[in-house]
Enzyme design. Sequence first.
Site, short mmCIF file in Angstrom:
data_model
loop_
_atom_site.label_atom_id
_atom_site.label_comp_id
_atom_site.label_asym_id
_atom_site.label_seq_id
_atom_site.Cartn_x
_atom_site.Cartn_y
_atom_site.Cartn_z
N ASN A 298 8.60 -36.50 -2.11
CA ASN A 298 9.43 -35.31 -2.26
C ASN A 298 10.25 -35.49 -3.53
O ASN A 298 10.96 -36.49 -3.68
CB ASN A 298 10.37 -35.11 -1.06
CG ASN A 298 9.61 -34.72 0.20
OD1 ASN A 298 8.39 -34.57 0.19
ND2 ASN A 298 10.34 -34.55 1.28
N TYR A 300 12.85 -33.48 -6.32
CA TYR A 300 13.65 -32.31 -6.68
C TYR A 300 14.36 -32.45 -8.02
O TYR A 300 14.51 -31.48 -8.75
CB TYR A 300 14.71 -32.03 -5.59
CG TYR A 300 14.09 -31.48 -4.33
CD1 TYR A 300 13.83 -30.13 -4.22
CD2 TYR A 300 13.74 -32.32 -3.27
CE1 TYR A 300 13.25 -29.61 -3.07
CE2 TYR A 300 13.15 -31.81 -2.13
CZ TYR A 300 12.90 -30.45 -2.04
OH TYR A 300 12.31 -29.94 -0.92
N GLU A 372 6.95 -32.25 -1.09
CA GLU A 372 7.98 -31.21 -1.29
C GLU A 372 8.36 -31.17 -2.75
O GLU A 372 8.56 -32.21 -3.38
CB GLU A 372 9.27 -31.49 -0.50
CG GLU A 372 9.19 -31.23 0.96
CD GLU A 372 10.52 -31.49 1.68
OE1 GLU A 372 11.60 -31.39 1.06
OE2 GLU A 372 10.45 -31.78 2.89
C1 PNW Z 1 14.88 -32.16 1.63
N1 PNW Z 1 20.26 -34.60 -0.92
O1 PNW Z 1 16.21 -32.37 1.96
C2 PNW Z 1 14.27 -31.89 2.98
O2 PNW Z 1 13.10 -32.59 3.27
C3 PNW Z 1 14.18 -30.44 3.31
O3 PNW Z 1 14.25 -30.29 4.70
C4 PNW Z 1 15.26 -29.68 2.56
O4 PNW Z 1 15.37 -28.35 2.97
C5 PNW Z 1 14.92 -29.79 1.08
O5 PNW Z 1 14.82 -31.15 0.69
C6 PNW Z 1 15.92 -29.10 0.17
O6 PNW Z 1 17.18 -29.69 0.27
C7 PNW Z 1 17.17 -32.93 1.18
O7 PNW Z 1 21.42 -34.27 -0.66
C8 PNW Z 1 18.47 -32.62 1.51
O8 PNW Z 1 19.98 -35.41 -1.81
C9 PNW Z 1 19.51 -33.18 0.82
C10 PNW Z 1 19.21 -34.06 -0.20
C11 PNW Z 1 17.90 -34.38 -0.55
C12 PNW Z 1 16.87 -33.80 0.16
#
Ligand code: PNW
Length: 466
Positions: A298, A300, A372
């Site tokens: 995953n 981001y 993700e």
């Molecule tokens: C992931 N952070 O969550 C999850 O796998 C999903 O369920 C979520 O909706 C998605 O990313 C978007 O946030 C995270 O604070 C939640 O670093 C918080 C963090 C990272 C991933």
Amino acid sequence: DSQTEPGTGLQFPTGFLFGAATAAYQVEGAATADGRGPSIWDTFSHTPGRVLGGDSGDVAIEHYTRFREDVALMADLGLQAYRFSISWPRVQPDGRGRLNQAGVDFYSRLIDELLAVGIEPWPTLYHWDLPQPLEDAGGWPVRDTAERFADYAGAITGVLGDRVRQWTTLNEPWCSAFLGYGSGVHAPGRTDPAAAVRAGHHLMLGHGLAANLLRSSGHKVGVTINLYDVVPVSEAETDLDAARRIDGLQNRFFLDPVLRGSYPTDVIEDLAAVTDFSHVRDGDLALISTPLDMLGVNYYSRHVVTGTSGGGDDGHGGSGGASPWPGSEHVGFEKGDLPLTAMGWEIHAEGLTSVLVRLATQYPAVRLYVTENGAAFADVPDADGSVRDPDRISYLDGHLRACQAAIDLGVPLHGYFCWSLFDNFEWSWGYSRRFGLVHVDYETQTRTPKSSAYWYGDLIRGRLAT
Ligand code: PNW
């Protein structure tokens, strides 16, 4: 100019799998239906002050009752796979013992519905919704929770496994351990650094016990980890040390046990004042490093870190409270000069290439999937109800190009799942952040594909300009 159209020139190997993802607590609703028991996220979201706006997953987007319509929409969009999670408290409300047949039947019908339209089901066994009775017995910091997870995994794959090609044990154990038991911004909301480190180990042990069991009964198994590109603000020694520490806790704390069968020695040293690792028993790491059929990534954003100014942003949207970085609380997080999503996360597609190339070069070979990737933006519907989200299209385009670049460099990447298929309950942010390809009106539960959904569908079907 068609040369600059998003998607132009993107081409993936035959067999590359394109899908989209959700998670049970974020979409299902029906929190007390048909014998479902409470999870730590029910308890947490019903505790005042924990979730923005007092939101909860009680109703969410009613995927539990609307799944047939939702699967039809997935088919319209051209998805090849649907990554969803199984709610442990729906199928085993006590966290041990008897299965709740009505809960199992829901997932059985969902899988059948997907297969009927040619969409591959990609279930995850644990996306953060621990049955509350197991938290009451100590939760993930307690070793027995790992055993309970493996029992649950064995039971559920026993009844659904004939129709599933690829299982995933955990989603993002970093979040479960360090946001759940360290900073406390996720359920169960505890703030105990030593408990967070133990939780991380027992999550991985649960994965290892389950992976061993599932493979011995012929199932394919993987695990999904959230990885970051970690960048020091300068080449100063303190900043380089901060980057090493955060890379250690965020990435290598999970990658090394799972893929190499050992904890990184520098991380053990960084954590010396927090724990002596006596919770790790002989044989644990051999289980945790059970060979994988796939590793889910995953991705981001990146972390930009400094060793000289702690106490501000903690890199995960928190500040001022307990830290999710045991033993490294002094590390500061900064923003670079990149554009931000509605989460305040920097958009840094090249970091995805770096993360994938690193996996392929520094760790033993394993099939990789991006399980993700996606972004939250404001997404305001037009007067006619349509939702145009060019920022999301550009985010996805950039990250898919980053995947292609990694493949071109020889990385064994076999698929990509967008987070998320639908707008949904975004954990501590409630319904205030929208990640969906599909817009959801939370009053009427109307689903409206955004322009990104049509763009993604066209990409999957090979209809974009090449
Ligand atoms: C992931 N952070 O969550 C999850 O796998 C999903 O369920 C979520 O909706 C998605 O990313 C978007 O946030 C995270 O604070 C939640 O670093 C918080 C963090 C990272 C991933």
